[in-house]
Design a protein around this motif. Structure first.
Motif, PDB file in Angstrom:
ATOM      1  N   ILE A   1     -17.818 -21.899  -6.487  1.00 59.22           N
ATOM      2  CA  ILE A   1     -19.030 -21.094  -6.701  1.00 59.22           C
ATOM      3  C   ILE A   1     -19.242 -20.420  -7.953  1.00 59.22           C
ATOM      4  N   GLY A   2     -20.872 -20.325  -7.940  1.00 57.43           N
ATOM      5  CA  GLY A   2     -21.019 -20.855  -9.912  1.00 57.43           C
ATOM      6  C   GLY A   2     -21.489 -21.955 -10.161  1.00 57.43           C
ATOM      7  N   ASP A   3     -20.842 -23.128  -9.857  1.00 54.25           N
ATOM      8  CA  ASP A   3     -21.041 -24.444 -10.313  1.00 54.25           C
ATOM      9  C   ASP A   3     -23.029 -23.968  -9.923  1.00 54.25           C
ATOM     10  N   VAL A   4     -23.016 -25.456 -11.227  1.00 55.15           N
ATOM     11  CA  VAL A   4     -24.537 -25.350 -10.749  1.00 55.15           C
ATOM     12  C   VAL A   4     -25.729 -25.500  -9.704  1.00 55.15           C
ATOM     13  N   LEU A   5     -25.001 -27.647  -9.399  1.00 63.58           N
ATOM     14  CA  LEU A   5     -25.640 -27.213  -7.672  1.00 63.58           C
ATOM     15  C   LEU A   5     -24.990 -26.471  -6.735  1.00 63.58           C
ATOM     16  N   PHE A   6     -24.398 -26.053  -6.600  1.00 63.95           N
ATOM     17  CA  PHE A   6     -23.850 -25.570  -5.510  1.00 63.95           C
ATOM     18  C   PHE A   6     -23.728 -25.084  -4.277  1.00 63.95           C
ATOM     19  N   TRP A   7     -25.181 -24.990  -4.197  1.00 60.26           N
ATOM     20  CA  TRP A   7     -26.186 -24.302  -3.290  1.00 60.26           C
ATOM     21  C   TRP A   7     -26.581 -25.200  -2.634  1.00 60.26           C
ATOM     22  N   ASP A   8     -27.592 -26.564  -3.640  1.00 65.00           N
ATOM     23  CA  ASP A   8     -27.850 -27.313  -3.178  1.00 65.00           C
ATOM     24  C   ASP A   8     -26.642 -28.747  -2.240  1.00 65.00           C
ATOM     25  N   ARG A   9     -25.727 -28.481  -2.951  1.00 66.43           N
ATOM     26  CA  ARG A   9     -24.258 -29.342  -2.437  1.00 66.43           C
ATOM     27  C   ARG A   9     -24.309 -28.861  -1.312  1.00 66.43           C
ATOM     28  N   LEU A  10     -23.475 -27.527  -1.083  1.00 63.82           N
ATOM     29  CA  LEU A  10     -23.388 -27.165   0.392  1.00 63.82           C
ATOM     30  C   LEU A  10     -24.177 -27.316   1.293  1.00 63.82           C
TER      31      LEU A  10
END
Length: 250
Positions: free
Chosen positions: A233-242
């Motif tokens: 959590i906090g990585d730039v592409l976290f939600w897209d990757r998840l």
């Protein structure tokens, strides 16, 4: 769990009706039974019998030899065994890389992902994760299973955990320091790990939240973190990757 209740004046944990699967992974149970000094009410532990496999059916667990349990010198057992009377106990042998997967085709499931999390992280799950993942406005909406919302009332927690893991394409482990301290969270991890090993698929999704203290971390979970790519959590592409990994069906 038996340790925590064995000295309780008004509670007795009785696990005699469980269909024990006696393979090499049960050695730690045998060592536990032979090493522990329990109150007289727990004398029954010495007479627990195996249900499977057929060659040891009806045999007392503490009487079995490593050879009869199909153990060999290369077998390494890392995980502690959770013994509970409210769950059908499933034991498995840890292999070199428990989170190294092979693609298999999944059958239709009720949900896209079951989220395993500590109660102390429920606000983040409800107010941050759900709007990001279940909302149509956020792109493709996911069907998520949450224990505070989707567990069946009247079922044991253990049964709900098992059913939630089985009826989801993925289990998302929201790993925090509170998660690592929770016996129920670790049961959810072990159930999901068993599912991954059995199906040889991409079932586990590991998400790290906050600064994780890896000292004394569970060996199997540590092996997963070392062998599987996880999200933070906090990585730039976290939600897209998840959302992408949740969409995978193999």
């Amino acid at each position: 769990m038996i340790d925590s209740f064995s000295t309780h004046e008004f509670v007795k944990v009785d696990i005699t009706e469980n269909p024990f699967f006696c393979v090499c992974g049960i050695i730690e149970v045998m060592e536990y039974l032979s090493a522990k000094t329990m109150p007289k009410a727990y004398d029954y532990l010495e007479s627990l019998e195996c249900e499977n496999p057929s060659n040891v059916r009806g045999r007392q667990m503490i009487s079995l030899s490593p050879t009869e349990l199909n153990c060999n010198k290369e077998t390494v057992i890392h995980f502690p065994v959770v013994v509970m009377g409210i769950i059908t106990i499933t034991l498995f042998v840890n292999i070199n890389c428990p989170c190294k997967f092979r693609n298999d085709i999944n059958v239709e499931k009720d949900f896209d992902a079951f989220i395993a999390y500590s109660e102390k992280d429920v606000d983040w799950v409800i107010h941050t994760a759900l709007p990001k993942l279940e909302s149509e406005d956020a792109g493709r909406a996911c069907r998520l299973c949450l224990h505070h919302r989707d567990f069946i009332v009247g079922n044991t927690i253990a049964d709900n955990i098992y059913n939630s893991v089985e009826n989801n394409y993925h289990t998302i482990l929201l790993i925090t320091n509170d998660f690592l301290k929770s016996e129920w969270c670790m049961m959810e991890f072990r159930t999901a790990l068993r599912k991954s090993l059995h199906d040889k698929g991409r079932h586990l999704i590991i998400v790290l939240k906050g600064n994780i203290t890896v000292d004394n971390i569970d060996p199997d979970l540590k092996s997963c973190l070392n062998s599987q790519t996880y999200l933070k959590i906090g990585d730039v592409l976290f939600w897209d990757r998840l959302k992408y990994v949740i969409s995978l069906r193999q």
